[in-house]
Write a protein that holds these residues in place. Structure first.
Motif, mmCIF file in Angstrom:
data_model
loop_
_atom_site.group_PDB
_atom_site.id
_atom_site.type_symbol
_atom_site.label_atom_id
_atom_site.label_comp_id
_atom_site.label_asym_id
_atom_site.label_seq_id
_atom_site.Cartn_x
_atom_site.Cartn_y
_atom_site.Cartn_z
ATOM 1 N N ASN A 147 0.846 -1.196 0.000
ATOM 2 C CA ASN A 147 0.000 0.000 0.000
ATOM 3 C C ASN A 147 0.879 1.243 0.000
ATOM 4 O OD1 ASN A 147 -2.598 -1.340 0.234
ATOM 5 N ND2 ASN A 147 -1.906 -1.911 2.285
ATOM 6 N N CYS A 148 0.584 2.159 -0.897
ATOM 7 C CA CYS A 148 1.359 3.386 -1.009
ATOM 8 C C CYS A 148 0.887 4.375 0.056
ATOM 9 C CB CYS A 148 1.203 3.986 -2.400
ATOM 10 S SG CYS A 148 2.233 5.437 -2.663
ATOM 11 N N GLN A 155 -3.327 3.635 -2.821
ATOM 12 C CA GLN A 155 -3.506 2.491 -3.719
ATOM 13 C C GLN A 155 -2.558 1.359 -3.335
ATOM 14 O OE1 GLN A 155 -2.946 3.614 -7.793
ATOM 15 N NE2 GLN A 155 -4.463 5.250 -7.702
ATOM 16 N N ASN A 156 -2.972 0.130 -3.651
ATOM 17 C CA ASN A 156 -2.102 -1.014 -3.449
ATOM 18 C C ASN A 156 -1.354 -1.289 -4.744
ATOM 19 O OD1 ASN A 156 -1.448 -4.048 -3.596
ATOM 20 N ND2 ASN A 156 -1.792 -3.644 -1.426
ATOM 21 N N HIS A 157 -0.030 -1.366 -4.661
ATOM 22 C CA HIS A 157 0.817 -1.568 -5.831
ATOM 23 C C HIS A 157 1.574 -2.888 -5.779
ATOM 24 C CE1 HIS A 157 1.051 3.054 -6.540
ATOM 25 N NE2 HIS A 157 -0.126 2.533 -6.838
ATOM 26 N N TRP A 158 1.081 -3.844 -4.998
ATOM 27 C CA TRP A 158 1.761 -5.122 -4.841
ATOM 28 C C TRP A 158 2.073 -5.769 -6.196
ATOM 29 C CZ3 TRP A 158 4.321 -7.505 -1.174
ATOM 30 C CH2 TRP A 158 4.605 -8.853 -1.320
ATOM 31 N N ASP A 159 1.149 -5.731 -7.125
ATOM 32 C CA ASP A 159 1.339 -6.388 -8.426
ATOM 33 C C ASP A 159 1.781 -5.439 -9.536
ATOM 34 O OD1 ASP A 159 0.747 -9.035 -7.626
ATOM 35 O OD2 ASP A 159 -1.389 -8.559 -7.645
ATOM 36 N N ARG A 160 2.182 -4.224 -9.195
ATOM 37 C CA ARG A 160 2.615 -3.258 -10.205
ATOM 38 C C ARG A 160 3.879 -3.768 -10.901
ATOM 39 N NH1 ARG A 160 1.396 1.951 -11.613
ATOM 40 N NH2 ARG A 160 -0.133 2.018 -9.959
ATOM 41 N N GLU A 161 3.876 -3.714 -12.227
ATOM 42 C CA GLU A 161 5.001 -4.197 -13.023
ATOM 43 C C GLU A 161 5.610 -3.072 -13.837
ATOM 44 O OE1 GLU A 161 3.459 -7.321 -15.503
ATOM 45 O OE2 GLU A 161 3.335 -8.730 -13.837
ATOM 46 N N ASP A 162 6.910 -3.198 -14.102
ATOM 47 C CA ASP A 162 7.554 -2.260 -15.014
ATOM 48 C C ASP A 162 7.331 -2.750 -16.448
ATOM 49 O OD1 ASP A 162 9.401 -4.319 -15.466
ATOM 50 O OD2 ASP A 162 11.113 -3.189 -14.710
ATOM 51 N N VAL A 213 7.662 -3.211 -6.895
ATOM 52 C CA VAL A 213 7.224 -2.879 -5.538
ATOM 53 C C VAL A 213 7.448 -4.081 -4.623
ATOM 54 C CG1 VAL A 213 5.262 -2.206 -4.081
ATOM 55 C CG2 VAL A 213 5.597 -1.120 -6.306
ATOM 56 N N GLN A 214 7.187 -5.275 -5.124
ATOM 57 C CA GLN A 214 7.473 -6.478 -4.343
ATOM 58 C C GLN A 214 8.965 -6.577 -4.053
ATOM 59 O OE1 GLN A 214 5.785 -10.146 -5.843
ATOM 60 N NE2 GLN A 214 3.865 -9.126 -6.365
ATOM 61 N N GLY A 228 18.836 -1.329 0.189
ATOM 62 C CA GLY A 228 19.532 -1.658 -1.044
ATOM 63 C C GLY A 228 18.920 -0.969 -2.250
ATOM 64 N N TRP A 229 19.473 -1.292 -3.399
ATOM 65 C CA TRP A 229 19.057 -0.694 -4.668
ATOM 66 C C TRP A 229 18.138 -1.639 -5.430
ATOM 67 C CZ3 TRP A 229 20.035 4.259 -5.842
ATOM 68 C CH2 TRP A 229 21.039 4.902 -5.130
ATOM 69 N N VAL A 230 17.109 -1.058 -6.082
ATOM 70 C CA VAL A 230 16.184 -1.809 -6.923
ATOM 71 C C VAL A 230 16.069 -1.067 -8.246
ATOM 72 C CG1 VAL A 230 13.821 -2.639 -7.190
ATOM 73 C CG2 VAL A 230 14.896 -2.678 -4.925
ATOM 74 N N ASP A 231 16.182 -1.806 -9.343
ATOM 75 C CA ASP A 231 16.104 -1.215 -10.673
ATOM 76 C C ASP A 231 14.781 -1.556 -11.348
ATOM 77 O OD1 ASP A 231 18.731 -0.284 -10.390
ATOM 78 O OD2 ASP A 231 19.539 -2.174 -11.152
ATOM 79 N N ALA A 232 14.271 -0.638 -12.151
ATOM 80 C CA ALA A 232 13.042 -0.849 -12.911
ATOM 81 C C ALA A 232 13.101 -0.020 -14.187
ATOM 82 C CB ALA A 232 11.823 -0.457 -12.083
ATOM 83 N N LYS A 233 12.332 -0.448 -15.170
ATOM 84 C CA LYS A 233 12.222 0.300 -16.432
ATOM 85 C C LYS A 233 10.809 0.873 -16.508
ATOM 86 C CE LYS A 233 12.825 -0.116 -21.394
ATOM 87 N NZ LYS A 233 13.012 -1.043 -22.515
#
Length: 85
Positions: free
Chosen positions: A15-16, A28-35, A42-43, A55-60
């Protein structure tokens, strides 16, 4: 928000709580949000914060590469992920 940098906060269920990049995400809930590549970022924020604390997380996103630094914080009895991207 500072230029292209902003902060965001998620609870451990996706949840944001706060989002400096897009205020419409709050609540909003972004649990299943995909790049764009189908990566559930988000997971990964939550997993990274729970397993190693930060740590670092990368997304497009929006045809660009985004790298976010996330960290687990605890407020009272609840845990959250705070990040900057």
């Amino acid at each position: 928000r500072y230029g292209d940098l902003y902060l965001f906060v998620y609870d451990m269920k996706g949840n944001c709580i706060a989002h400096g990049g897009n205020l419409t995400y709050v609540g909003q809930n972004h649990w299943d949000r995909e790049d764009q590549d189908g990566h559930k970022y988000v997971q990964e924020y939550i997993q990274k914060a729970q397993s190693v604390g930060s740590g670092w997380v990368d997304a497009k996103l929006k045809n660009s590469f985004q790298s976010a630094y996330v960290e687990k914080i605890e407020l009272g009895l609840k845990s959250y992920v705070i990040g900057s991207s």
